[in-house]
Design an enzyme around this catalytic site. Structure first.
Site, PDB file in Angstrom:
ATOM      1  N   LYS A 178       0.865  -1.174   0.000  1.00 47.13           N
ATOM      2  CA  LYS A 178       0.000   0.000   0.000  1.00 47.13           C
ATOM      3  C   LYS A 178       0.901   1.223   0.000  1.00 47.13           C
ATOM      4  O   LYS A 178       1.340   1.686   1.046  1.00 47.13           O
ATOM      5  CB  LYS A 178      -0.899  -0.012   1.238  1.00 47.13           C
ATOM      6  CG  LYS A 178      -2.248   0.706   1.071  1.00 47.13           C
ATOM      7  CD  LYS A 178      -2.163   2.167   0.718  1.00 47.13           C
ATOM      8  CE  LYS A 178      -1.736   3.009   1.897  1.00 47.13           C
ATOM      9  NZ  LYS A 178      -1.707   4.482   1.529  1.00 47.13           N
ATOM     10  N   GLY A 230       6.531   5.265   8.400  1.00 48.85           N
ATOM     11  CA  GLY A 230       5.739   6.486   8.526  1.00 48.85           C
ATOM     12  C   GLY A 230       5.996   7.147   9.867  1.00 48.85           C
ATOM     13  O   GLY A 230       7.014   6.888  10.516  1.00 48.85           O
ATOM     14  N   GLU A 233       3.376   8.508  15.329  1.00 44.84           N
ATOM     15  CA  GLU A 233       1.965   8.548  15.733  1.00 44.84           C
ATOM     16  C   GLU A 233       1.163   7.461  15.017  1.00 44.84           C
ATOM     17  O   GLU A 233       0.413   6.704  15.647  1.00 44.84           O
ATOM     18  CB  GLU A 233       1.386   9.927  15.424  1.00 44.84           C
ATOM     19  CG  GLU A 233      -0.081  10.074  15.798  1.00 44.84           C
ATOM     20  CD  GLU A 233      -0.653  11.438  15.430  1.00 44.84           C
ATOM     21  OE1 GLU A 233      -1.780  11.731  15.866  1.00 44.84           O
ATOM     22  OE2 GLU A 233       0.022  12.194  14.705  1.00 44.84           O
ATOM     23  N   GLY A 235       2.437   4.867  13.514  1.00 42.07           N
ATOM     24  CA  GLY A 235       3.033   3.588  13.882  1.00 42.07           C
ATOM     25  C   GLY A 235       2.407   2.982  15.125  1.00 42.07           C
ATOM     26  O   GLY A 235       2.235   1.761  15.221  1.00 42.07           O
ATOM     27  N   GLU A 252       9.274   1.375  10.965  1.00 43.06           N
ATOM     28  CA  GLU A 252      10.348   2.351  10.746  1.00 43.06           C
ATOM     29  C   GLU A 252       9.689   3.714  10.817  1.00 43.06           C
ATOM     30  O   GLU A 252       8.946   4.120   9.926  1.00 43.06           O
ATOM     31  CB  GLU A 252      11.024   2.099   9.395  1.00 43.06           C
ATOM     32  CG  GLU A 252      12.363   2.806   9.249  1.00 43.06           C
ATOM     33  CD  GLU A 252      12.234   4.122   8.539  1.00 43.06           C
ATOM     34  OE1 GLU A 252      12.315   5.153   9.239  1.00 43.06           O
ATOM     35  OE2 GLU A 252      12.076   4.146   7.315  1.00 43.06           O
ATOM     36  N   CYS A 286      13.082  10.726   7.475  1.00 48.16           N
ATOM     37  CA  CYS A 286      12.876  10.369   8.881  1.00 48.16           C
ATOM     38  C   CYS A 286      14.171  10.410   9.675  1.00 48.16           C
ATOM     39  O   CYS A 286      14.162  10.704  10.873  1.00 48.16           O
ATOM     40  CB  CYS A 286      12.231   8.985   8.981  1.00 48.16           C
ATOM     41  SG  CYS A 286      13.023   7.748   7.933  1.00 48.16           S
ATOM     42  N   GLU A 387       9.637  16.294  15.589  1.00 48.99           N
ATOM     43  CA  GLU A 387       9.953  16.099  14.178  1.00 48.99           C
ATOM     44  C   GLU A 387       9.141  17.080  13.335  1.00 48.99           C
ATOM     45  O   GLU A 387       7.919  17.120  13.417  1.00 48.99           O
ATOM     46  CB  GLU A 387       9.645  14.662  13.753  1.00 48.99           C
ATOM     47  CG  GLU A 387      10.061  14.347  12.334  1.00 48.99           C
ATOM     48  CD  GLU A 387       9.826  12.894  11.969  1.00 48.99           C
ATOM     49  OE1 GLU A 387      10.698  12.301  11.303  1.00 48.99           O
ATOM     50  OE2 GLU A 387       8.769  12.347  12.332  1.00 48.99           O
TER      51      GLU A 387
END
Length: 501
Positions: A178, A230, A233, A235, A252, A286, A387
């Protein structure tokens, strides 16, 4: 405008609802293509196709060398479409063609090939000889997990497609991808080529918004593993949703990585490394090095040099090979970054450069921002801790290495980081003390398919790439073979268990 189908069971198809979503070029705001907007019903179709291919198909039962051969042929087919992939990756992500040509597409293919080749290791692992309580032969077999689903972010769509599909497929699993709704096009090219070569249901790619279909994948009883890239939050949500069926999970997630500059660093190397660390991909990485830690004595010269070097960054049309920085992905993401600029100023940080949109007719369309550097950032400020996912750097000065290491580790994240120093022994000693999954010494961002990539703390669970990732896509089965071979010992254990005289 071109229409793309998603792929289920090797067939290009629309969604069951007939809905479509547009892919927008972030540098021009023009529509690049449209793709199906999948629903939970489409997820069920993809899961059933992948489940059938795993339970009844040939792919998990092929000899390892045959899977390797087929996947390397797939890489060659994709390589033949490199020019198309570079153009699509540039348009869907607003990424300079310089980057997709020199880095994204060729590096992604090399990662895919390397991981596939690394899989040629024995599946049989002998265990120590056992003679108590009875003589037996014991060994471990590694087997495919089953149906593996990947949910990816929009910032490096081709790289994520490559490094998530390779370990899943080469270890004998079937695969559902996806891709992020903003950047699905290169993933669909991957599925198109896979459909020409691999059995039906082995590779499936579904497109659309992450909420409904991401949840459906995480909760599906047909899916055995989720690999997610991603935000931290989201995750957390993935981990919760996957818990209902006790899926294997690789996460990750986010980062707020430090770049620790020692007082003996080569300033020519260190300044350019620090700029590369926070500006690569417009800061949308990231592991981006967005916290710059400077020894107080050398900080004035370092900052002066950095501001001069930043003038050489060329922001402009992404199809221009000389452009080195593109826009951020969406208007809403630009607003998020601009909000953090205001927060930084409100909390007392000093703006050294940037903080606004570039001026000129070339920037009337697109989601542009200038490179932004804050000075005087302290550990209690939000721009130090949170972040941002944009071209923003927070500069903090320190008085001792002990203080610098403490500042570097003062984060909920632990994905990447760097130590810049001429003294490699000292740099490695510092690197060992940083609580991050990857530490670069006098470099940044360069990933090695032979090395694991992943995070400490709230930056993730598990590892991508390398032999470590390959093994995360397997189940471990212990087989015990009795070697006693006499009825006396067997009768003793049966009598003991059944409480017989």
């Amino acid at each position: 405008m071109k229409s793309y189908g998603m792929f289920i069971g090797n067939e290009a198809c629309e969604s069951e609802s007939g809905r479509w979503a547009h892919v927008i070029d972030p540098s021009t705001e023009e529509v690049v293509a449209r793709v199906p907007k999948a629903s939970a019903a489409d997820v069920r179709r993809a899961c059933e196709a992948a489940r059938t291919a795993f339970d009844k198909g040939d792919w998990p039962r092929l000899e390892q060398k045959e899977r390797i051969r087929l996947l390397l042929e797939l890489a060659d087919r994709l390589d033949a479409r490199s020019s198309e992939l570079m153009e699509l990756e540039t348009k869907q992500g607003g990424v300079p063609i310089r980057k997709t040509t020199l880095m994204d597409i060729p590096i992604g293919l090399e990662i895919f090939r390397t991981i596939v080749r690394l899989s040629d290791f024995p599946r049989y692992e002998p265990l120590p000889w056992v003679d108590f309580p009875a003589v037996s032969w014991n060994f471990v077999m590694r087997e495919a997990i089953g149906v593996c689903a990947a949910i990816t972010a929009w910032n490096f769509p081709w790289l994520f497609t490559m490094w998530k599909s390779a370990p899943a497929l080469v270890m004998g699993n079937t695969f559902i991808l996806k891709p992020a709704s903003y950047t699905p096009l290169t993933s669909l090219v991957f599925a198109e080529e896979a459909a020409k070569l691999l059995p039906p249901g082995v590779v499936n790619v579904i497109t659309g918004a992450g909420g409904e279909i991401g949840t459906a994948l995480c909760e599906s009883p047909h899916v055995d593993k989720i690999s997610f890239t991603g935000s931290t939050e989201v995750g957390r949500d993935v981990q919760r949703q996957a818990a209902g069926t006790i899926k294997r999970v690789t996460l990750e997630l986010g980062g707020k990585s430090p770049v620790l500059v020692c007082d003996d660093a080569d300033l020519d190397i260190a300044v350019d490394t620090a700029i590369f660390a926070f500006l690569f991909n417009s800061g949308q990485a990231c592991e981006a090095g967005t916290r710059l830690l400077l020894d107080r004595k050398m900080a004035p010269e370092f900052k002066a040099r950095m501001l001069e070097r930043l003038k050489l960054v060329k922001i402009g049309p992404t199809e221009d090979f000389d452009t080195t920085m593109g826009p951020v992905i969406t208007a809403s993401q630009r607003e998020v970054v601009e909000g953090y600029v205001r927060v930084g100023l409100d909390q007392g940080a000093r703006l050294l450069c940037g903080g606004k949109r570039p001026e000129g007719k070339a920037f009337d369309k697109g989601f542009w921002l200038e490179p932004t550097v804050f000075d005087g950032v302290t550990a209690d400020m939000r721009i130090f801790r949170e972040e941002i996912f944009g071209p923003v750097l927070a500069v903090t000065e320190y008085d001792s290495l002990e203080e610098a290491i403490k500042l570097a580790n003062d984060s909920i994240y632990g994905l990447g980081g760097a130590v810049l120093s001429r003294n490699l022994q000292r740099a490695i000693a510092i690197a060992k003390q940083l609580r991050t999954g990857t530490v670069w010494v006098n470099d940044y961002h360069l990933l090695n398919a032979n090395a694991p990539f992943g995070g400490y703390k709230q930056s993730g669970v598990g590892r991508e790439m390398s032999l470590y990732a390959l093994k995360e896509f397997t189940e471990i089965k212990h087989i015990h073979v009795d070697l006693v071979g006499n009825d006396r010992d067997r009768k003793f254990w049966l009598d003991y268990t059944l409480n017989r005289e």
